[in-house]
Design a protein around this motif. Structure first.
Motif, PDB file in Angstrom:
ATOM      1  N   GLU A  62      48.996  -4.031  61.850  1.00  0.00           N
ATOM      2  CA  GLU A  62      49.673  -3.003  62.648  1.00  0.00           C
ATOM      3  C   GLU A  62      50.881  -3.565  63.384  1.00  0.00           C
ATOM      4  O   GLU A  62      51.885  -2.874  63.561  1.00  0.00           O
ATOM      5  CB  GLU A  62      48.685  -2.374  63.640  1.00  0.00           C
ATOM      6  N   GLY A  63      50.783  -4.832  63.822  1.00  0.00           N
ATOM      7  CA  GLY A  63      51.921  -5.454  64.497  1.00  0.00           C
ATOM      8  C   GLY A  63      53.084  -5.680  63.549  1.00  0.00           C
ATOM      9  O   GLY A  63      54.238  -5.799  63.972  1.00  0.00           O
ATOM     10  N   ALA A  64      52.788  -5.749  62.257  1.00  0.00           N
ATOM     11  CA  ALA A  64      53.843  -5.985  61.258  1.00  0.00           C
ATOM     12  C   ALA A  64      54.554  -4.698  60.864  1.00  0.00           C
ATOM     13  O   ALA A  64      55.699  -4.721  60.419  1.00  0.00           O
ATOM     14  CB  ALA A  64      53.232  -6.644  60.020  1.00  0.00           C
ATOM     15  N   LYS A  65      53.862  -3.550  61.043  1.00  0.00           N
ATOM     16  CA  LYS A  65      54.414  -2.272  60.561  1.00  0.00           C
ATOM     17  C   LYS A  65      55.777  -1.915  61.127  1.00  0.00           C
ATOM     18  O   LYS A  65      56.668  -1.503  60.369  1.00  0.00           O
ATOM     19  CB  LYS A  65      53.411  -1.146  60.835  1.00  0.00           C
ATOM     20  N   PRO A  66      55.988  -2.055  62.456  1.00  0.00           N
ATOM     21  CA  PRO A  66      57.295  -1.647  62.998  1.00  0.00           C
ATOM     22  C   PRO A  66      58.470  -2.416  62.402  1.00  0.00           C
ATOM     23  O   PRO A  66      59.603  -1.974  62.505  1.00  0.00           O
ATOM     24  CB  PRO A  66      57.166  -1.957  64.503  1.00  0.00           C
ATOM     25  N   PHE A  67      58.192  -3.557  61.773  1.00  0.00           N
ATOM     26  CA  PHE A  67      59.293  -4.406  61.307  1.00  0.00           C
ATOM     27  C   PHE A  67      59.441  -4.395  59.789  1.00  0.00           C
ATOM     28  O   PHE A  67      60.172  -5.211  59.223  1.00  0.00           O
ATOM     29  CB  PHE A  67      59.090  -5.830  61.827  1.00  0.00           C
ATOM     30  N   GLY A  68      58.741  -3.489  59.134  1.00  0.00           N
ATOM     31  CA  GLY A  68      58.899  -3.360  57.691  1.00  0.00           C
ATOM     32  C   GLY A  68      58.526  -4.605  56.908  1.00  0.00           C
ATOM     33  O   GLY A  68      59.113  -4.909  55.877  1.00  0.00           O
ATOM     34  N   VAL A  69      57.541  -5.334  57.411  1.00  0.00           N
ATOM     35  CA  VAL A  69      57.089  -6.557  56.736  1.00  0.00           C
ATOM     36  C   VAL A  69      56.359  -6.188  55.438  1.00  0.00           C
ATOM     37  O   VAL A  69      55.612  -5.207  55.399  1.00  0.00           O
ATOM     38  CB  VAL A  69      56.139  -7.344  57.668  1.00  0.00           C
ATOM     39  N   ALA A  70      56.574  -6.962  54.392  1.00  0.00           N
ATOM     40  CA  ALA A  70      55.859  -6.721  53.133  1.00  0.00           C
ATOM     41  C   ALA A  70      54.349  -6.788  53.377  1.00  0.00           C
ATOM     42  O   ALA A  70      53.857  -7.695  54.053  1.00  0.00           O
ATOM     43  CB  ALA A  70      56.265  -7.766  52.094  1.00  0.00           C
ATOM     44  N   ARG A  71      53.628  -5.816  52.819  1.00  0.00           N
ATOM     45  CA  ARG A  71      52.188  -5.741  53.036  1.00  0.00           C
ATOM     46  C   ARG A  71      51.488  -7.039  52.611  1.00  0.00           C
ATOM     47  O   ARG A  71      50.573  -7.506  53.262  1.00  0.00           O
ATOM     48  CB  ARG A  71      51.623  -4.558  52.240  1.00  0.00           C
ATOM     49  N   ALA A  72      51.910  -7.604  51.484  1.00  0.00           N
ATOM     50  CA  ALA A  72      51.250  -8.815  50.979  1.00  0.00           C
ATOM     51  C   ALA A  72      51.377  -9.973  51.966  1.00  0.00           C
ATOM     52  O   ALA A  72      50.445 -10.760  52.148  1.00  0.00           O
ATOM     53  CB  ALA A  72      51.843  -9.207  49.621  1.00  0.00           C
ATOM     54  N   SER A  73      52.538 -10.079  52.625  1.00  0.00           N
ATOM     55  CA  SER A  73      52.736 -11.128  53.634  1.00  0.00           C
ATOM     56  C   SER A  73      51.792 -10.924  54.809  1.00  0.00           C
ATOM     57  O   SER A  73      51.097 -11.858  55.232  1.00  0.00           O
ATOM     58  CB  SER A  73      54.176 -11.082  54.174  1.00  0.00           C
ATOM     59  N   ALA A  74      51.795  -9.695  55.322  1.00  0.00           N
ATOM     60  CA  ALA A  74      50.959  -9.410  56.490  1.00  0.00           C
ATOM     61  C   ALA A  74      49.483  -9.624  56.158  1.00  0.00           C
ATOM     62  O   ALA A  74      48.713 -10.135  56.983  1.00  0.00           O
ATOM     63  CB  ALA A  74      51.202  -7.983  56.970  1.00  0.00           C
ATOM     64  N   LEU A  75      49.094  -9.255  54.942  1.00  0.00           N
ATOM     65  CA  LEU A  75      47.689  -9.413  54.554  1.00  0.00           C
ATOM     66  C   LEU A  75      47.282 -10.889  54.495  1.00  0.00           C
ATOM     67  O   LEU A  75      46.167 -11.249  54.869  1.00  0.00           O
ATOM     68  CB  LEU A  75      47.422  -8.738  53.201  1.00  0.00           C
ATOM     69  N   ARG A  76      48.167 -11.741  54.011  1.00  0.00           N
ATOM     70  CA  ARG A  76      47.836 -13.173  53.965  1.00  0.00           C
ATOM     71  C   ARG A  76      47.677 -13.749  55.377  1.00  0.00           C
ATOM     72  O   ARG A  76      46.781 -14.554  55.625  1.00  0.00           O
ATOM     73  CB  ARG A  76      48.900 -13.944  53.193  1.00  0.00           C
ATOM     74  N   VAL A  77      48.533 -13.305  56.289  1.00  0.00           N
ATOM     75  CA  VAL A  77      48.409 -13.775  57.669  1.00  0.00           C
ATOM     76  C   VAL A  77      47.125 -13.220  58.283  1.00  0.00           C
ATOM     77  O   VAL A  77      46.400 -13.925  58.998  1.00  0.00           O
ATOM     78  CB  VAL A  77      49.649 -13.399  58.505  1.00  0.00           C
ATOM     79  N   ALA A  78      46.836 -11.951  57.998  1.00  0.00           N
ATOM     80  CA  ALA A  78      45.590 -11.361  58.491  1.00  0.00           C
ATOM     81  C   ALA A  78      44.386 -12.152  57.980  1.00  0.00           C
ATOM     82  O   ALA A  78      43.443 -12.436  58.727  1.00  0.00           O
ATOM     83  CB  ALA A  78      45.491  -9.899  58.045  1.00  0.00           C
ATOM     84  N   ALA A  79      44.425 -12.536  56.716  1.00  0.00           N
ATOM     85  CA  ALA A  79      43.320 -13.305  56.131  1.00  0.00           C
ATOM     86  C   ALA A  79      43.205 -14.670  56.804  1.00  0.00           C
ATOM     87  O   ALA A  79      42.098 -15.149  57.090  1.00  0.00           O
ATOM     88  CB  ALA A  79      43.527 -13.464  54.624  1.00  0.00           C
ATOM     89  N   ALA A  80      44.346 -15.305  57.084  1.00  0.00           N
ATOM     90  CA  ALA A  80      44.316 -16.617  57.742  1.00  0.00           C
ATOM     91  C   ALA A  80      43.686 -16.501  59.126  1.00  0.00           C
ATOM     92  O   ALA A  80      42.847 -17.334  59.517  1.00  0.00           O
ATOM     93  CB  ALA A  80      45.732 -17.188  57.839  1.00  0.00           C
ATOM     94  N   VAL A  81      44.063 -15.467  59.865  1.00  0.00           N
ATOM     95  CA  VAL A  81      43.503 -15.279  61.207  1.00  0.00           C
ATOM     96  C   VAL A  81      42.001 -15.029  61.111  1.00  0.00           C
ATOM     97  O   VAL A  81      41.213 -15.569  61.903  1.00  0.00           O
ATOM     98  CB  VAL A  81      44.207 -14.107  61.927  1.00  0.00           C
ATOM     99  N   GLU A  82      41.573 -14.237  60.151  1.00  0.00           N
ATOM    100  CA  GLU A  82      40.145 -13.955  60.006  1.00  0.00           C
ATOM    101  C   GLU A  82      39.366 -15.208  59.570  1.00  0.00           C
ATOM    102  O   GLU A  82      38.218 -15.404  59.953  1.00  0.00           O
ATOM    103  CB  GLU A  82      39.924 -12.803  59.022  1.00  0.00           C
ATOM    104  N   MET A  83      39.988 -16.069  58.755  1.00  0.00           N
ATOM    105  CA  MET A  83      39.316 -17.322  58.392  1.00  0.00           C
ATOM    106  C   MET A  83      39.153 -18.215  59.612  1.00  0.00           C
ATOM    107  O   MET A  83      38.113 -18.842  59.812  1.00  0.00           O
ATOM    108  CB  MET A  83      40.106 -18.049  57.296  1.00  0.00           C
ATOM    109  N   LEU A  84      40.187 -18.259  60.425  1.00  0.00           N
ATOM    110  CA  LEU A  84      40.104 -19.081  61.630  1.00  0.00           C
ATOM    111  C   LEU A  84      39.036 -18.529  62.571  1.00  0.00           C
ATOM    112  O   LEU A  84      38.259 -19.284  63.177  1.00  0.00           O
ATOM    113  CB  LEU A  84      41.461 -19.139  62.332  1.00  0.00           C
TER     114      LEU A  84
END
Lengths: 304, 304
Positions: A62-84
């Motif tokens: 959701e934090g990535a949405k306002p900036f038009g970030v590619a979904r795949a990028s945001a998802l990889r970061v989301a996955a990294a945070v969830e792994m941590l």
């Protein structure tokens, strides 16, 4: 609370959809269970997949949405945070730490496998989270990747999650009388810093202006604080069936929480103040931040 | 072995000097023992400072020399590698893992502190190693920093150190007969990948040509393999007084090592072959790699 009740289905749906996408991404980036060291991959997968609300990952998306970030990028970061986050739970649950048997409705990793494998799976999840961020699939700009890595490493280390867990252990030994300030610091480090990072990560990915990045960071900080208090309220009032983990543990362990210090009513009021404050940081984002606003409301209204 | 004997004082001196510089850098980058979570910083410092040959850090420094890398940059990377190595030792020594009491001539971290603090100090050291690499003080070029982070995260994770430790644990359970190949893979992952990274890091810092980077990487791989065999030889032949850690443990634990599989003489011959091969990878570097050549000789001649 009216808006939370009206909006709940929408947020619930968005959370479910995000959780499913994050689950798919985790499945793709976690090492496969193959080769002679398959047991390690199995433990990493057990600890990470198939559970959790993925609130931190949702914050990234959701934090990535306002900036038009590619979904795949945001998802990889989301996955990294969830792994941590998963790694921190595996280690917190260890016999030498909180000695928990139940997590996300399943036996904790050291019970499903063994203690050594659980320690190792946590270690490997931390390393793997950094490896995923460092990979160019996450973002083509190395400056973006290194800033994500820098912030996540700080959020995870001695001035973040690990520092907070140390404070938590010291608090349980009860040598010093807890204060609102000491509990606040404990929770800011233990859970707050990672939530802050999750909220801020989209702005880093989107190369947002400093002001917008700071606004999301401040939102994450207040949301994290509200979330932690509501977690303590749940521990004191909900059942293990509702939360999927052991409850009533804080009181039993004589753990210092704001609920113990202020009582349930004042703790709830504090969480509501923080959630309102979190919403205010989003003012400049307009309706693009509606789900983040609903999340602030949900944080204090949830029963699990 | 003649060259090793003649050159030994020079290498010994260079190792001592590098160790002192790395120690100073570690002291500067490790968190100070202050604030309410000082105990965590104390455990991180205990586990990292005041001991160890700093072979990995030395590799970073020497690998950086041919490329004119700023000393301060190389020292920060050396410190990060040593923190990562120290974390792996703290966790390997835990009761649930190898249950070791002695490390670098001192009580292991979980005995000097407690088990929970040792787990946490290891976790924090891993995060802090990444934070140090990610900081712009390490290198002004974010592409360089992110490549260091990427390689170190892989060397540390499920396809590196953690994967190797998993194989080590499985080998001790002895369900499968060890082979030269399975032991080789175990050691490549458990200790080899980090040594490879240490040897390669200077070339990354110096933006070296791919060929030079690969040469240093290959040197590190062979050196690491030779080092591990000589470690196993030492475990079988040296005293705890010489090595500063418990010895004779492999045989007692029925641990699969090349010494156990091939016998002492053939294992020593294998280490010598690998050390010679390591030297050959350095041919293109001329005398700028003399200390790295001496290190290959020292690796198989050492008694501690």
């Amino acid at each position: 609370m009216t808006s939370a009740r009206q909006a709940a289905p929408t947020l619930a749906e968005a959370l479910r959809e995000a959780a499913a996408e994050i689950e798919d991404t985790l499945d793709a980036v976690l090492p496969p269970e193959e080769g002679p060291e398959a047991k390690l991959a199995a433990a990493m997968r057990y600890a990470t997949l198939g559970g959790g609300k993925r609130l931190r990952g949702f914050l990234v998306l959701e934090g990535a949405k306002p900036f038009g970030v590619a979904r795949a990028s945001a998802l990889r970061v989301a996955a990294a945070v969830e792994m941590l986050h998963a790694y921190s739970l595996v280690h917190d649950d260890l016999p030498a730490m909180d000695n928990d048997a139940l997590r996300r409705g399943k036996p904790t990793t050291h019970l499903a496998f063994d203690e050594a494998t659980a320690i190792l799976a946590g270690d490997a999840l931390q390393a793997h989270a950094f490896a995923v961020l460092a990979d160019e699939d996450t973002h083509s700009d190395s400056g973006v990747r290194v800033e994500l890595l820098r912030r996540l490493a700080i959020a995870s280390g001695p001035r973040g999650m690990c520092g907070g867990q140390m404070l938590d252990m010291l608090a349980e030994q009860g040598t010093e009388e807890p204060t609102e300030a000491s509990i606040g610091r404990l929770q800011l480090l233990k859970t707050g810093k990672l939530i802050e990072f999750a909220a801020e990560a989209g702005a880093i990915l989107g190369k947002a202006a400093a002001q917008q990045r700071h606004a999301l960071c401040a939102y994450g900080r207040d949301l994290g604080a509200a979330f932690q208090i509501s977690d303590d309220v749940l521990d004191a009032t909900a059942t293990a069936e509702e939360t999927g983990k052991a409850t009533g543990k804080d009181a039993a362990a004589g753990k210092a929480t704001l609920v113990g210090l202020l009582g349930l009513d004042r703790a709830r009021a504090q969480a509501e103040r923080l959630a309102a404050q979190a919403r205010e940081h989003l003012d400049s984002f307009g309706e693009r931040a509606d789900l983040l606003r609903m999340l602030a409301d949900y944080t204090i209204a949830r029963r699990s």
